[in-house]
Scaffold this active site. Structure first.
Site, PDB file in Angstrom:
ATOM      1  N   GLN A   1      95.189  43.300 -26.220  1.00 12.86           N
ATOM      2  CA  GLN A   1      95.416  44.254 -25.120  1.00 12.86           C
ATOM      3  C   GLN A   1      95.121  43.595 -23.770  1.00 12.86           C
ATOM      4  O   GLN A   1      93.967  43.300 -23.467  1.00 12.86           O
ATOM      5  CB  GLN A   1      94.473  45.460 -25.320  1.00 12.86           C
ATOM      6  CG  GLN A   1      94.510  46.483 -24.202  1.00 12.86           C
ATOM      7  CD  GLN A   1      93.623  47.686 -24.498  1.00 12.86           C
ATOM      8  OE1 GLN A   1      92.712  47.602 -25.328  1.00 12.86           O
ATOM      9  NE2 GLN A   1      93.872  48.786 -23.837  1.00 12.86           N
ATOM     10  N   GLY A   2      96.151  43.392 -22.965  1.00 13.89           N
ATOM     11  CA  GLY A   2      95.973  42.737 -21.668  1.00 13.89           C
ATOM     12  C   GLY A   2      95.925  43.740 -20.539  1.00 13.89           C
ATOM     13  O   GLY A   2      96.854  43.820 -19.731  1.00 13.89           O
TER      14      GLY A   2
ATOM     15  N   SER B   1      92.406  44.720 -18.748  1.00 13.19           N
ATOM     16  CA  SER B   1      91.348  44.418 -17.778  1.00 13.19           C
ATOM     17  C   SER B   1      91.574  43.081 -17.082  1.00 13.19           C
ATOM     18  O   SER B   1      92.073  42.123 -17.672  1.00 13.19           O
ATOM     19  CB  SER B   1      89.987  44.369 -18.482  1.00 13.19           C
ATOM     20  OG  SER B   1      89.766  45.560 -19.173  1.00 13.19           O
TER      21      SER B   1
ATOM     22  N   SER C   1      90.063  41.124 -26.293  1.00 10.56           N
ATOM     23  CA  SER C   1      89.564  41.010 -27.669  1.00 10.56           C
ATOM     24  C   SER C   1      90.617  40.373 -28.563  1.00 10.56           C
ATOM     25  O   SER C   1      91.797  40.753 -28.524  1.00 10.56           O
ATOM     26  CB  SER C   1      89.218  42.393 -28.240  1.00 10.56           C
ATOM     27  OG  SER C   1      88.232  43.008 -27.477  1.00 10.56           O
TER      28      SER C   1
ATOM     29  N   GLU D   1      94.027  55.303 -27.845  1.00 11.68           N
ATOM     30  CA  GLU D   1      92.738  54.621 -27.970  1.00 11.68           C
ATOM     31  C   GLU D   1      91.597  55.633 -28.040  1.00 11.68           C
ATOM     32  O   GLU D   1      90.646  55.465 -28.768  1.00 11.68           O
ATOM     33  CB  GLU D   1      92.528  53.683 -26.773  1.00 11.68           C
ATOM     34  CG  GLU D   1      91.307  52.798 -26.924  1.00 11.68           C
ATOM     35  CD  GLU D   1      91.190  51.740 -25.820  1.00 11.68           C
ATOM     36  OE1 GLU D   1      91.452  52.072 -24.655  1.00 11.68           O
ATOM     37  OE2 GLU D   1      90.821  50.607 -26.151  1.00 11.68           O
TER      38      GLU D   1
ATOM     39  N   ASN E   1      80.547  54.857 -20.159  1.00  6.76           N
ATOM     40  CA  ASN E   1      79.919  56.187 -20.189  1.00  6.76           C
ATOM     41  C   ASN E   1      80.274  57.022 -18.961  1.00  6.76           C
ATOM     42  O   ASN E   1      80.577  58.208 -19.063  1.00  6.76           O
ATOM     43  CB  ASN E   1      78.395  56.034 -20.224  1.00  6.76           C
ATOM     44  CG  ASN E   1      77.865  55.977 -21.643  1.00  6.76           C
ATOM     45  OD1 ASN E   1      78.637  56.078 -22.590  1.00  6.76           O
ATOM     46  ND2 ASN E   1      76.565  55.806 -21.792  1.00  6.76           N
ATOM     47  N   GLU E   2      80.213  56.371 -17.782  1.00  2.14           N
ATOM     48  CA  GLU E   2      80.457  57.118 -16.542  1.00  2.14           C
ATOM     49  C   GLU E   2      81.897  57.617 -16.499  1.00  2.14           C
ATOM     50  O   GLU E   2      82.168  58.756 -16.100  1.00  2.14           O
ATOM     51  CB  GLU E   2      80.166  56.234 -15.317  1.00  2.14           C
ATOM     52  CG  GLU E   2      78.688  55.918 -15.094  1.00  2.14           C
ATOM     53  CD  GLU E   2      78.131  54.879 -16.065  1.00  2.14           C
ATOM     54  OE1 GLU E   2      78.932  54.151 -16.704  1.00  2.14           O
ATOM     55  OE2 GLU E   2      76.890  54.792 -16.197  1.00  2.14           O
TER      56      GLU E   2
HETATM   57  C1  LIG Z   1      83.394  44.272 -26.317  1.00  2.00           C
HETATM   58  C2  LIG Z   1      84.454  44.526 -25.295  1.00  2.00           C
HETATM   59  C3  LIG Z   1      85.786  44.365 -25.642  1.00  2.00           C
HETATM   60  C4  LIG Z   1      86.786  44.580 -24.689  1.00  2.00           C
HETATM   61  N1  LIG Z   1      88.090  44.374 -25.059  1.00  2.00           N
HETATM   62  C5  LIG Z   1      89.073  44.524 -24.115  1.00  2.00           C
HETATM   63  C6  LIG Z   1      90.447  44.226 -24.442  1.00  2.00           C
HETATM   64  O1  LIG Z   1      90.764  43.835 -25.575  1.00  2.00           O
HETATM   65  N2  LIG Z   1      91.366  44.350 -23.484  1.00  2.00           N
HETATM   66  C7  LIG Z   1      91.074  44.791 -22.227  1.00  2.00           C
HETATM   67  O2  LIG Z   1      91.978  44.913 -21.409  1.00  2.00           O
HETATM   68  N3  LIG Z   1      89.783  45.065 -21.867  1.00  2.00           N
HETATM   69  C8  LIG Z   1      88.793  44.937 -22.793  1.00  2.00           C
HETATM   70  N4  LIG Z   1      87.479  45.198 -22.457  1.00  2.00           N
HETATM   71  C9  LIG Z   1      87.178  45.546 -21.080  1.00  2.00           C
HETATM   72  C10 LIG Z   1      86.753  46.981 -20.878  1.00  2.00           C
HETATM   73  O3  LIG Z   1      87.830  47.845 -20.983  1.00  2.00           O
HETATM   74  C11 LIG Z   1      86.070  47.037 -19.503  1.00  2.00           C
HETATM   75  O4  LIG Z   1      84.881  46.277 -19.595  1.00  2.00           O
HETATM   76  C12 LIG Z   1      85.736  48.446 -19.095  1.00  2.00           C
HETATM   77  O5  LIG Z   1      86.914  49.174 -18.821  1.00  2.00           O
HETATM   78  C13 LIG Z   1      84.834  48.470 -17.831  1.00  2.00           C
HETATM   79  O6  LIG Z   1      85.389  47.697 -16.824  1.00  2.00           O
HETATM   80  P1  LIG Z   1      84.552  46.556 -16.096  1.00  2.00           P
HETATM   81  O7  LIG Z   1      83.892  45.728 -17.135  1.00  2.00           O
HETATM   82  O8  LIG Z   1      85.458  45.884 -15.131  1.00  2.00           O
HETATM   83  O9  LIG Z   1      83.395  47.327 -15.322  1.00  2.00           O
HETATM   84  P2  LIG Z   1      83.539  48.113 -13.931  1.00  2.00           P
HETATM   85  O10 LIG Z   1      84.741  48.969 -13.980  1.00  2.00           O
HETATM   86  O11 LIG Z   1      83.421  47.135 -12.827  1.00  2.00           O
HETATM   87  O12 LIG Z   1      82.262  49.034 -13.973  1.00  2.00           O
HETATM   88  C14 LIG Z   1      80.965  48.581 -13.617  1.00  2.00           C
HETATM   89  C15 LIG Z   1      80.023  49.782 -13.632  1.00  2.00           C
HETATM   90  O13 LIG Z   1      80.454  50.741 -12.641  1.00  2.00           O
HETATM   91  C16 LIG Z   1      80.664  52.019 -13.246  1.00  2.00           C
HETATM   92  N5  LIG Z   1      81.803  52.699 -12.617  1.00  2.00           N
HETATM   93  C17 LIG Z   1      83.020  52.173 -12.368  1.00  2.00           C
HETATM   94  N6  LIG Z   1      83.847  53.113 -11.848  1.00  2.00           N
HETATM   95  C18 LIG Z   1      83.120  54.262 -11.777  1.00  2.00           C
HETATM   96  C19 LIG Z   1      83.414  55.589 -11.306  1.00  2.00           C
HETATM   97  N7  LIG Z   1      84.618  55.891 -10.853  1.00  2.00           N
HETATM   98  N8  LIG Z   1      82.430  56.508 -11.378  1.00  2.00           N
HETATM   99  C20 LIG Z   1      81.188  56.193 -11.846  1.00  2.00           C
HETATM  100  N9  LIG Z   1      80.847  54.943 -12.284  1.00  2.00           N
HETATM  101  C21 LIG Z   1      81.806  54.006 -12.259  1.00  2.00           C
HETATM  102  C22 LIG Z   1      80.974  51.716 -14.691  1.00  2.00           C
HETATM  103  O14 LIG Z   1      80.684  52.825 -15.512  1.00  2.00           O
HETATM  104  C23 LIG Z   1      80.051  50.529 -14.973  1.00  2.00           C
HETATM  105  O15 LIG Z   1      78.753  50.969 -15.265  1.00  2.00           O
HETATM  106  C24 LIG Z   1      86.458  44.981 -23.379  1.00  2.00           C
HETATM  107  C25 LIG Z   1      85.111  45.146 -23.029  1.00  2.00           C
HETATM  108  C26 LIG Z   1      84.111  44.914 -23.967  1.00  2.00           C
HETATM  109  C27 LIG Z   1      82.696  45.095 -23.562  1.00  2.00           C
END
Ligand SMILES: Cc1cc2nc3c(=O)[nH]c(=O)nc-3n(C[C@H](O)[C@H](O)[C@H](O)COP(=O)(O)OP(=O)(O)OC[C@H]3O[C@@H](n4cnc5c(N)ncnc54)[C@H](O)[C@@H]3O)c2cc1C
Length: 400
Positions: free
Chosen positions: A131-132, A134, A168, A251, A375-376
């Site tokens: 899944q591309g 993030s 992933s 999902e 969670n948020e």
């Molecule tokens: C084990 C694992 C596997 C993954 N696999 C994939 C994958 O295969 N393909 C893919 O595309 N992605 C994948 N991801 C990425 C995942 O979808 C993102 O990590 C997730 O969506 C959060 O984005 P971020 O890490 O950029 O954090 P951010 O979006 O930068 O968030 C940082 C913090 O800010 C908080 N925050 C952000 N926006 C808000 C808001 N509007 N209100 C309140 N709080 C907020 C978040 O809750 C978090 O605590 C994976 C992640 C993990 C951990």
């Protein structure tokens, strides 16, 4: 609320469990209880072979319609399948992104040509997907993707440039579904496209990211003039957001409903250790074990409540709370496991990183509250879509 399955469903349960009993043997015996979260790097080749064995028995894509190559199971039967699968200790599915996300999206939004090209490989368990979505600047705020797709008239192909992250199983995958900007001037959710991109080409570079567990289930993926056939955009240029959100519905929906039996296996293991090492004599530990047991029952009743909704196959609003509930429960279970193990939890026999299954689980479950929506973000979804509360205000951040 419907709290039990029909007699017909129970017959189906017998069919699933007896097939698993006869097939999860011999070379596949070693895969029992392996390849789950935190353990996905284990036995990749053997698990691919298992995927194809499942396919031969007609047990991949059980929820897909028959005309798409699936088994056409009802939601109840899908839950039963996942329950029996986990009860038997069958291994983590390497094909789950294709089966649970790419396939349903292609079925819902794809062209006939895309269905013919991609669905059979997913059903047969021979073609794996990642899944591309993030990117370094686009996670929760997915609409901020910067990866670009430009149509090259001379080549008759889309040319993709950009970086994805946390992808992933990209290192095991044959294809990636990529959200990219088709209109370079566009912002937010406008001007995006949804592309089906081969991972086996010179313009795709997969670099593993080492995780807390010492393993690398996910990766950075760089697209440097990667090519995508003109016919491999799902929907029209500009439809990417609609397709991407449709996929997230899958999902956050049924694909998570059968996992409780996996959790039950983990809880059973923790209870067995607590009995053996005396931790069960500690009233606080006993209390936490009881609470974990209760949490699992609540998950089950909520699933059953969701199933009791309309018969059109769609999941109800109650399903929105499921991700938030299970991920926090699972994170707490990791802490319980470490407290039950006591001092043993702190010992790693072959440092660095030869962790026991529970040690690995404890570290990995920290990510449960992040992937698939943090969670948020889950709380926002529940508030806005479930409870109809006002939408979160959008704040424009200006760089100085
Ligand atoms: C084990 C694992 C596997 C993954 N696999 C994939 C994958 O295969 N393909 C893919 O595309 N992605 C994948 N991801 C990425 C995942 O979808 C993102 O990590 C997730 O969506 C959060 O984005 P971020 O890490 O950029 O954090 P951010 O979006 O930068 O968030 C940082 C913090 O800010 C908080 N925050 C952000 N926006 C808000 C808001 N509007 N209100 C309140 N709080 C907020 C978040 O809750 C978090 O605590 C994976 C992640 C993990 C951990």
């Amino acid at each position: 609320m419907k709290l039990s399955f029909s007699a017909e469903d129970e017959l189906f349960r017998k069919e699933v469990s007896s097939w698993l009993k006869t097939h999860l043997v011999g070379e596949f015996e070693q895969l029992k209880f392996r390849g789950g979260p935190g353990d996905e790097h284990m036995f990749p080749e053997e698990r691919k072979k298992w995927e194809q064995t499942l396919a031969k028995g007609g047990w991949t894509c059980v929820g897909w319609p028959k005309e798409a190559g699936g088994r056409g199971c009802s939601i109840e039967q899908q839950v039963i399948f996942f329950e029996e699968y986990a009860r038997a200790g069958a291994p983590g599915r390497v094909g789950h992104i294709g089966e649970g996300l790419a396939g349903p999206t292609i079925i819902a939004f794809g062209s006939e040509e895309q269905k013919k090209k991609y669905l059979p490989g997913i059903v047969a368990g021979t073609e794996l997907w990642c899944q591309g979505y993030s990117e370094p600047g686009a996670g929760s705020d997915l609409a901020n993707v910067k990866t670009k797709a430009r149509f090259d008239e001379a080549k008759g192909k889309w040319i993709i440039n950009g970086q994805k992250v946390w992808t992933s199983l990209a290192h095991e995958s044959d294809y990636c579904f990529v959200i990219a900007r088709t209109d370079p001037e566009s912002t937010a959710h406008r001007g995006l496209g949804f592309f089906l991109v081969s991972m086996h080409q010179p313009g795709v570079d997969v670099r593993p990211i080492e995780q807390l567990t010492g393993t690398s289930e996910f990766n950075e993926v760089f697209f440097d003039d990667a090519e995508c056939d003109a016919t491999d955009i799902v929907g029209e240029p500009g439809d990417g957001w609609k397709v991407a959100m449709g996929l997230l519905g899958f999902e956050r929906g049924v694909s998570t409903l059968g996992q409780q039996m996996l959790f039950q296996n983990e809880l059973n293991e923790i209870i067995a250790i607590a009995k053996e090492n005396g931790a069960a004599n500690d009233p606080m530990i006993r209390q936490r074990i009881a609470k974990a047991h209760e949490g699992l029952k609540i998950m089950r009743y909520n699933s059953m409540r969701t199933l009791s909704g309309s018969n059109d196959g769609s999941l109800q609003k109650e399903a929105l709370m499921y991700k938030l509930y299970w991920s926090n429960w699972h994170r707490d279970l990791g802490e319980l496991a470490m407290d039950v193990l006591g001092a043993e939890a702190e010992i790693i026999p072959n440092a660095p990183y030869e962790l026991s299954r529970l040690q690995s689980m404890y570290l990995f479950v920290r990510s449960d509250t992040i992937y698939g929506g943090t969670n948020e973000i889950q709380r926002n979804i529940i508030a806005e879509r479930g409870l109809g509360m006002p939408k979160e205000p959008k704040v424009a951040i200006k760089a100085n």
